[in-house]
Design a protein around this motif. Structure first.
Motif, PDB file in Angstrom:
ATOM      1  N   PHE A   1       0.844  -1.193   0.000  1.00 40.22           N
ATOM      2  CA  PHE A   1       0.000   0.000   0.000  1.00 40.22           C
ATOM      3  C   PHE A   1       0.886   1.251   0.000  1.00 40.22           C
ATOM      4  CE2 PHE A   1      -2.912   3.201   1.390  1.00 40.22           C
ATOM      5  CZ  PHE A   1      -4.113   2.802   0.837  1.00 40.22           C
TER       6      PHE A   1
ATOM      7  N   TRP B   1     -10.134   0.936   4.608  1.00 36.47           N
ATOM      8  CA  TRP B   1      -9.498   0.006   3.671  1.00 36.47           C
ATOM      9  C   TRP B   1      -9.772  -1.394   4.180  1.00 36.47           C
ATOM     10  CZ3 TRP B   1      -3.734  -1.657   3.892  1.00 36.47           C
ATOM     11  CH2 TRP B   1      -3.456  -2.548   2.835  1.00 36.47           C
TER      12      TRP B   1
ATOM     13  N   SER C   1      -3.873   1.331  -4.530  1.00 36.02           N
ATOM     14  CA  SER C   1      -3.570   2.527  -3.743  1.00 36.02           C
ATOM     15  C   SER C   1      -3.107   3.662  -4.664  1.00 36.02           C
ATOM     16  CB  SER C   1      -2.583   2.194  -2.635  1.00 36.02           C
ATOM     17  OG  SER C   1      -1.285   2.577  -2.938  1.00 36.02           O
TER      18      SER C   1
END
Ligand SMILES: Nc1nc2c(ncn2[C@@H]2O[C@H](COP(=O)(O)OP(=O)(O)OP(=O)(O)O)[C@@H](O)[C@H]2O)c(=O)[nH]1
Ligand SMILES: [Mg+2]
Length: 1105
Positions: free
Chosen positions: A899, A927, A950
């Motif tokens: 991420f 998330w 992301s």
């Protein structure tokens, strides 16, 4: 060759053996304050040039362009001999450039020195670079002394009276000391208050012990008089420049004179029958001579009583008289008489000469010779080469961010070698090379007779032998196999003959190119020699000696367990890119423009080394043992910012490539890179530096004509709060909004719900103070994100998740923790200080940032940029960036690094023109991964998917806000006379520049103006300014900061007023869009520019004709 040169050499050679009598120092100052002219005086004192040429020849400026432009572009060293009483000294003097573009050359000089002469032009006073060099001396722990130069200009040009001249000089001295005070009092991050205090204490003790010695030599009655007058015995001004202490020389390098207070104290003590020590304390300051009652007495309070201070009545008035007699009265008889009074005998040809300035030069130089005054101050006040303290050795061996005791014990022991500075055969060899430079072969005393052999001692391969061809065929076959991936099953199978021929042809081409590149380098090395600019800290270095050459990234911790009898084996050396073995070819004494071969170099000396050009790029540490850590990196004061692409004809490409490699090796600051587009790009510190690099490439390194592209200027992309007024300064309401913010979500949130999971985030502009802090402490951020705060998946889920994640092995919690432990206490303190500063800045910015500092997930791009990723996910309580590496039990933990990678990529290239972002905060509100299908089966999500999730989402969030471009700004300080100040304002205005301050300098007609100028508008600025102000204004452009360009790149006129004001086609007005388009075009990205916009109109026009 000037007579005396030979003596000087043998002298210098003999002097090397006693490091206590060696002084290594550099001359530093703002541009044009007179460093090279001062060096001329010192060089002449050794007979290397004649006194007549002093201040005119500028001996240390040996390059053609240096002579033409009149500025120094590189630092160069000259070794000088000096005797005082029975003591003989070796002075290794390095002249450094003052122009801001070459400040990296200053860093290379400072590193090799223990002391420095700071030169200040008394007319201009403390300038930007003066502050920079004072700071550099402070950071590198080297001792400064001061020369107040160009005093002749106060007498001849500004025509100040002696008393005003005195107050002017006092004011300049005060400026310097005020800045010194500022330096000592500020506790910068990374330099703690205790450290400052420790250094002050050490310095005080050193001075105190010296003072004890000198006091025991002074007569008792002198001490009595001191206390009568209340002059403090213990003063706290050890760190300041005070003439009575002898660390200030007043000079005119151009006229060849200079003196310290001690010189006159001695003269007048005899003449006036006064105590020398008393005079020494009172010649500078508010003291005057009273002759009440026929007895001469020195009293305090000259200013209040409107009396001339001693400095005026005993020194300046005499100087003024000399200038007046020679330059105004021009009467030879009077001049002779005056010379007699001063105890100077002028040769007849000088008296008869019509060149008044030359006459003045001879007279002043004989009366108050500059070189001995400076050299005496140097040997008295600057530490010897043998006086490196343990603290300084530690700083050289270990960067401030690391704990010294984290180095292997054997490495730590080497600290003592610095302190001992022994030249014993058994002492460990420690040498630091701060740069490597090229010298034409003809400048070598020993090469002249030997002829041009080529440094490598190898023959250039002119044709490829049969054996070599066979080897290459075999190589080609193997590579082909590897490329097609069928090495196993196709073993034994021959390639088809066409395939083989094609493959060989390609390989041949590549090799031939490489071969040509090598030949080019070889050719170059037949003409020129690479010399490493180095200082021996311990041990002795001899020609032919084999040494370890350690790159700047060498870390003994990594090799300590591999050592075999203290050495690295050949096999290990092959694998280690930071350690090489090299053989020293020659060792040379550096004599400005010439080099003198030496039989050996002992500890403490500054020398040139040849034979190591294959192992050294820019800088290196040389040692007899691989446990020696690499010296810490040089402090750089300028950011290379000016990028250009260099192009050459196709046939010249190997030459260009070879040339670029040589340039990269020899220039401490330039960055050379090959872009993905195939362009060669060089990044330089500024226009003057760029010009020097191009000249060097064309004339020396590559020897081919080179074209230079327009500068590639960096931009930044950012977002701002919704603007409240439009371009016509009218309030924006409802419909009248031009930005892309019209969205259902007023906050501009982006929600993604896909097979990869759910993500909810938004982008917000960071408070300005936070962005500033992040930008300022980039290096610290790098340490924080790389060494701390890592997250590793917890034990119970890690195995399986990590496997599916495609990562090889588990992230190593142990090694991350170890790296954290190695951080020095100073760094840890700096980190926590930064944390509290950030916390304060966030809290001041408003309640929505209340807990932001603890929610920081990472910084980007590169883990150290000015953008923040903020974790506000309720279900993922990840430790913040400030905490120690931890293992946590959350399925998200396994994808944490992925991420972050997505965030790094998003911030590295924004949507406007793929330039890095700045000042953007991405708040992740939610998330989650898709539901697991079963407990044992994995999610089936790859690392790449999370990265794209992301990256893309964050980019979308950015696009939902008001986007702006940020321009890099130069700050420039220009000093000009009032006549041309208006013209200068014009030039700055035309280039979108902004004046920040403009003041008339006290006591003169010159103006000191500070302005900001966008880097993109700065090409040719210096030239234009010089032309329009008749050569008066020479700007110093230094990168200052990033500034938001307050123009919406997406703006188009919409309201009737706007249409009336700008017309339908408003492209030319939208400067942000123009910049963006130019960047996009350069990068080969799509732009919305139309080639033909109004095709019908053109047709109509032609029809109408
Ligand atoms: N009047 C006067 N001019 C001086 C004096 N010292 C230097 N100059 C002049 O100032 C100019 C710059 O001198 P340099 O010695 O090249 O200065 P620098 O500090 O080496 O300059 P950079 O290396 O380019 O930073 C030259 O024109 C010198 O002649 C001085 O004492 N008096
Ligand atoms: Mg110079």
């Amino acid at each position: 060759m000037v007579a005396g040169q030979q003596d000087h050499r043998s002298n210098a050679y003999a002097l090397m053996e006693n490091p206590h009598n060696i002084r290594n120092l550099c001359i530093m100052a703002h541009v044009d304050h007179g460093k090279t002219s001062l060096a001329d005086n010192l060089v002449a004192s050794n007979g290397l040039i004649s006194q007549r040429l002093v201040g005119r020849i500028r001996y240390m400026d040996s390059r053609k362009d240096e002579a033409e432009r009149g500025i120094t572009m590189k630092s160069s060293c000259v070794s000088l001999a000096y005797s005082k009483g029975d003591e003989k000294y070796l002075i290794n003097l390095i002249d450094s450039p003052g122009h801001v573009d070459f400040s990296s050359e200053v860093s290379t000089a400072v590193r090799l020195c223990d002391g420095t002469i700071i030169v200040v032009d008394v007319i201009e006073g403390v300038c930007a670079q003066t502050k920079v060099v004072l700071q550099q001396a402070w950071v590198e722990n080297i001792q400064p002394v001061l020369v107040l130069n160009k005093i002749d200009r106060l007498i001849l040009e500004t025509k100040l009276s002696p008393i005003d001249c005195y107050y002017h000089i006092a004011q300049v001295l005060e400026q310097v000391n005020a800045y010194m005070g500022e330096l000592f009092n500020t506790t910068v991050l990374g330099k703690t208050a205790e450290e400052v205090e420790r250094r002050q204490q050490a310095e005080r003790e050193r001075k105190h012990s010296e003072r004890k010695i000198s006091e025991s030599e002074t007569a008792p009655e002198a001490k009595q008089i001191f206390s009568d007058w209340g002059i403090d015995q213990v003063d706290d001004s050890d760190f300041y420049f005070t003439p009575e202490q002898g660390n200030v020389v007043f000079a005119s390098a151009y006229d060849g004179w200079g003196f310290s207070i001690a010189h006159f104290a001695e003269q007048f003590a005899n003449k006036l029958g006064m105590n020398r020590t008393v005079l020494n304390k009172t010649l500078w300051g508010d003291y005057y001579i009273s002759s009440k009652g026929g007895e001469k007495k020195i009293m305090r309070g000259a200013r209040d009583k409107r009396k001339n201070p001693l400095f005026v009545s005993l020194i300046l008035e005499n100087l003024y008289k000399v200038y007046d007699t020679v330059m105004s009265k021009k009467d030879n008889i009077e001049i002779e008489k005056l010379a007699g009074c001063l105890g100077v005998k002028l040769p007849v040809h000088v008296i008869k000469s019509t060149d008044l300035r030359a006459k003045l030069n001879v007279l002043c130089n004989k009366w108050l010779p500059l070189a001995p005054a400076i050299l005496e101050m140097v040997v008295e006040h600057l530490p010897s080469a043998a006086s490196i303290s343990k603290e300084r050795a530690m700083k050289l061996m270990c960067s401030a961010t690391q704990r010294f005791d984290s180095l292997p014990e054997k490495s730590q022991e080497l600290q003592n070698a610095f302190v001992k500075c022994s030249s014993d055969e058994n002492a460990p060899l420690i040498v630091y090379v701060s740069k490597i430079f090229c010298v034409p072969r003809k400048h070598f005393q020993d090469e002249k007779s030997e002829g041009n052999k080529g440094l490598y001692g190898q023959n250039v391969m002119s044709s490829i032998s049969e054996e070599e061809m066979a080897k290459r065929r075999e190589e080609a076959r193997r590579m082909k196999e590897a490329a097609t991936g069928n090495s196993d099953d196709s073993r034994g199978k021959e390639l088809s003959s066409e395939e083989m021929a094609e493959y060989l042809r390609q390989q041949q081409e590549k090799l031939a190119d490489k071969e040509r590149e090598r030949e080019e380098k070889q050719k170059f090395l037949e003409e020129e020699v690479f010399v490493a600019f180095a200082r021996v800290y311990s041990g002795v270095l001899k020609p032919g000696q084999k040494v370890y050459v350690l790159g700047p990234k060498h870390d003994p911790r990594k090799i300590i367990n591999m050592l075999d009898n203290g050495e690295l084996t050949e096999e290990q050396l092959k694998d280690n890119i930071h350690v090489h073995i090299g053989q020293v070819k020659g060792i040379y004494l550096l004599l400005g423009r010439e080099l003198e071969p030496l039989e050996c170099a002992t500890a403490g000396t500054v020398i040139g080394i040849t034979g190591l050009e294959d192992q050294i790029i820019k800088s290196a540490t040389i040692s007899s043992t691989p446990v020696m850590p690499a010296f810490t990196e040089l402090t750089q004061n300028s950011t290379p910012i000016l990028r250009v692409a260099v192009l050459a004809n196709v046939k010249d490409l190997p030459k260009l490539r070879a040339g670029l490699k040589l340039l990269n090796q020899a220039d401490p600051c330039v960055q050379v890179s090959l872009q993905r587009s195939g362009e060669y790009v060089i990044v330089t510190a500024g226009e003057v530096h760029l010009q020097r690099c191009i000249d060097d490439l064309q004339e020396r390194y590559a020897g081919v004509p080179i074209k230079v592209s327009d500068p590639i200027v960096p931009f930044r992309e950012t977002i701002i709060e919704k603007p409240k007024v439009d371009r016509l300064n009218e309030a924006i309401e409802g419909e009248n909004v031009n930005t892309k913010v019209e969205d259902e979500d007023p906050l501009g949130r982006v929600e993604i719900n896909s097979s990869t999971g759910r993500l909810l985030c938004r982008a917000v502009p960071l408070p300005e103070s936070v962005t500033k802090l992040l930008d300022q402490y980039k290096d610290l951020l790098y340490l924080i994100t790389n060494k701390a705060g890592s997250v590793v998946a917890g034990e119970n889920i890690s195995e399986t998740v990590v496997e599916s994640n495609g990562m090889e092995g588990k992230p190593d919690l142990e090694s991350t923790r170890k790296a954290q432990e190695n951080l020095s206490s100073v760094t840890l303190k700096a980190m926590s200080e930064l944390r509290s500063q950030l916390d304060k800045a966030f809290k001041e910015a408003g309640s929505e940032w209340e807990n932001a500092v603890n929610e920081i997930w990472n910084f980007g791009p590169d883990g150290c940029g000015p953008n923040i990723l903020l974790n506000r996910i309720r279900a993922y309580k990840r430790p913040s960036i400030w905490d120690k590496a931890t293992a946590i039990d959350s399925p998200l933990a396994a994808y944490d690094t992925n991420f972050i990678t997505g965030f790094q990529l998003a911030t590295a290239a924004g949507p406007l023109c793929e330039e890095p972002m700045m000042g953007v905060c991405f708040i992740i509100e939610d998330w989650s991964l898709p539901q697991k299908e079963s407990d044992t089966k994995q999610y089936g999500i790859s690392a790449g998917q999370i990265i794209s999730l992301s990256k893309d989402t964050l980019r979308k969030a950015f696009e939902k806000q008001c986007q702006r471009l940020m321009c890099a700004m130069y700050s420039c300080v220009i000093s000009v006379t009032s006549e041309v100040v208006g013209k200068m304002y014009n030039v700055i205005g035309k280039r979108q520049g902004r004046i920040v301050s403009g003041d008339i300098t006290e006591g003169s007609t010159s103006w000191n103006v500070t302005a900001y100028l966008p880097v993109i508008e700065s090409m040719n600025f210096a030239n234009e300014l010089r032309k329009s102000t008749s050569g008066e204004a020479i700007p110093q452009l230094v990168f200052s900061h990033w500034e938001v360009l307050d123009v919406d790149p997406a703006w188009e006129p919409q309201t009737t007023e706007e249409l009336a004001h700008w017309g339908e086609k408003s492209d030319s007005e939208n400067i942000a869009k123009n910049y963006i388009n130019s960047v996009r075009k350069r990068k080969g990205l799509a732009t919305d520019e139309k080639i033909i916009e109004y095709a019908e109109k053109q047709r109509t026009l032609s029809k109408n004709k």
